[in-house]
Design a protein around this motif. Structure first.
Motif, short mmCIF file in Angstrom:
data_model
loop_
_atom_site.label_atom_id
_atom_site.label_comp_id
_atom_site.label_asym_id
_atom_site.label_seq_id
_atom_site.Cartn_x
_atom_site.Cartn_y
_atom_site.Cartn_z
N ASP A 22 0.84 -1.21 0.00
CA ASP A 22 0.00 0.00 0.00
C ASP A 22 0.87 1.26 0.00
O ASP A 22 0.52 2.26 -0.62
CB ASP A 22 -0.94 0.03 1.21
CG ASP A 22 -2.12 -0.90 1.07
OD1 ASP A 22 -2.45 -1.29 -0.07
OD2 ASP A 22 -2.71 -1.26 2.10
N PHE A 23 2.00 1.21 0.69
CA PHE A 23 2.91 2.35 0.71
C PHE A 23 3.41 2.64 -0.70
O PHE A 23 3.43 3.79 -1.15
CB PHE A 23 4.09 2.11 1.66
CG PHE A 23 5.06 3.25 1.68
CD1 PHE A 23 4.81 4.36 2.46
CD2 PHE A 23 6.21 3.21 0.91
CE1 PHE A 23 5.69 5.44 2.46
CE2 PHE A 23 7.10 4.26 0.91
CZ PHE A 23 6.85 5.38 1.69
N TYR A 26 0.54 4.14 -2.79
CA TYR A 26 0.32 5.56 -2.47
C TYR A 26 1.46 6.41 -3.03
O TYR A 26 1.22 7.50 -3.55
CB TYR A 26 0.20 5.77 -0.96
CG TYR A 26 -1.20 5.62 -0.43
CD1 TYR A 26 -2.18 6.57 -0.72
CD2 TYR A 26 -1.55 4.54 0.36
CE1 TYR A 26 -3.47 6.45 -0.23
CE2 TYR A 26 -2.84 4.41 0.85
CZ TYR A 26 -3.79 5.36 0.55
OH TYR A 26 -5.07 5.23 1.03
N TYR A 27 2.68 5.94 -2.92
CA TYR A 27 3.82 6.72 -3.41
C TYR A 27 3.70 6.98 -4.91
O TYR A 27 3.84 8.11 -5.37
CB TYR A 27 5.14 6.00 -3.10
CG TYR A 27 6.33 6.79 -3.61
CD1 TYR A 27 6.81 7.88 -2.91
CD2 TYR A 27 6.93 6.46 -4.82
CE1 TYR A 27 7.88 8.62 -3.39
CE2 TYR A 27 7.99 7.19 -5.30
CZ TYR A 27 8.46 8.27 -4.59
OH TYR A 27 9.51 9.02 -5.08
N ASN A 29 1.11 6.84 -6.81
CA ASN A 29 -0.09 7.57 -7.18
C ASN A 29 -0.03 9.03 -6.72
O ASN A 29 -0.87 9.84 -7.11
CB ASN A 29 -1.35 6.89 -6.62
CG ASN A 29 -1.71 5.70 -7.45
OD1 ASN A 29 -1.99 5.81 -8.63
ND2 ASN A 29 -1.72 4.52 -6.84
N ALA A 30 0.96 9.35 -5.91
CA ALA A 30 1.16 10.73 -5.45
C ALA A 30 1.90 11.51 -6.54
O ALA A 30 2.57 10.95 -7.40
CB ALA A 30 1.95 10.74 -4.15
N GLN A 67 5.88 3.39 7.62
CA GLN A 67 5.04 3.17 6.45
C GLN A 67 3.60 2.91 6.87
O GLN A 67 2.66 3.47 6.30
CB GLN A 67 5.53 1.97 5.64
CG GLN A 67 6.85 2.17 4.97
CD GLN A 67 7.30 0.89 4.30
OE1 GLN A 67 6.56 0.27 3.55
NE2 GLN A 67 8.53 0.50 4.58
N ILE A 71 0.34 5.07 5.89
CA ILE A 71 -0.79 4.43 5.21
C ILE A 71 -2.08 4.62 5.99
O ILE A 71 -3.13 4.94 5.41
CB ILE A 71 -0.51 2.93 4.98
CG1 ILE A 71 0.65 2.75 4.00
CG2 ILE A 71 -1.75 2.20 4.50
CD1 ILE A 71 1.27 1.38 4.04
N LEU A 74 -3.25 8.19 5.48
CA LEU A 74 -3.76 8.41 4.13
C LEU A 74 -5.08 7.70 3.88
O LEU A 74 -5.98 8.25 3.24
CB LEU A 74 -2.71 7.99 3.09
CG LEU A 74 -1.44 8.85 3.07
CD1 LEU A 74 -0.42 8.26 2.11
CD2 LEU A 74 -1.77 10.29 2.71
N LYS A 75 -5.23 6.49 4.42
CA LYS A 75 -6.50 5.77 4.26
C LYS A 75 -7.63 6.49 5.01
O LYS A 75 -8.76 6.53 4.53
CB LYS A 75 -6.37 4.32 4.74
CG LYS A 75 -5.63 3.45 3.77
CD LYS A 75 -5.62 2.01 4.22
CE LYS A 75 -4.93 1.14 3.17
NZ LYS A 75 -4.98 -0.28 3.50
N ASP A 78 -8.58 9.38 2.85
CA ASP A 78 -9.36 8.87 1.71
C ASP A 78 -10.80 8.54 2.13
O ASP A 78 -11.75 8.85 1.41
CB ASP A 78 -8.71 7.61 1.12
CG ASP A 78 -7.49 7.91 0.29
OD1 ASP A 78 -7.27 9.10 -0.08
OD2 ASP A 78 -6.73 6.97 -0.02
#
Length: 86
Positions: A22-23, A26-27, A29-30, A67, A71, A74-75, A78
């Motif tokens: 997931d990290f 996210y990385y 997609n950033a 991490q 995550i 960020l979740k 979201d």
């Protein structure tokens, strides 16, 4: 994180006890992750990344506990966005 490829397929090989998938998601997609990848794209008709460029690409990976904290935050953000959007 081992970044590698063969032919037209590039992939990341990670140790699950050191890197959370997931990290990485996210990385990349950033903004910063997308920009770093786009900087090594080659080809105008069909953009791609050469394996040799991918092998020297350095991915910033904090310790696994950090991490997981990132995550989780960020979740949560979201989920708040999803709740407010619906």
């Amino acid at each position: 994180v081992q970044l590698t490829g063969a032919g037209h397929i590039n992939y990341f090989k990670v140790s699950k006890d050191k890197v959370d998938s997931d990290f990485i998601a996210y990385y990349f997609n950033a903004f910063v992750g997308r920009n770093r990848l786009s900087a090594i794209f080659v080809g105008s008709t069909v953009p791609h990344i050469n394996t040799k460029d991918l092998k020297v690409f350095e991915l910033p990976v904090p310790p696994i506990k950090e991490q997981v904290k990132i995550i989780t935050i960020l979740k949560s953000i979201d989920a708040n966005i999803d709740d407010n959007y619906n």
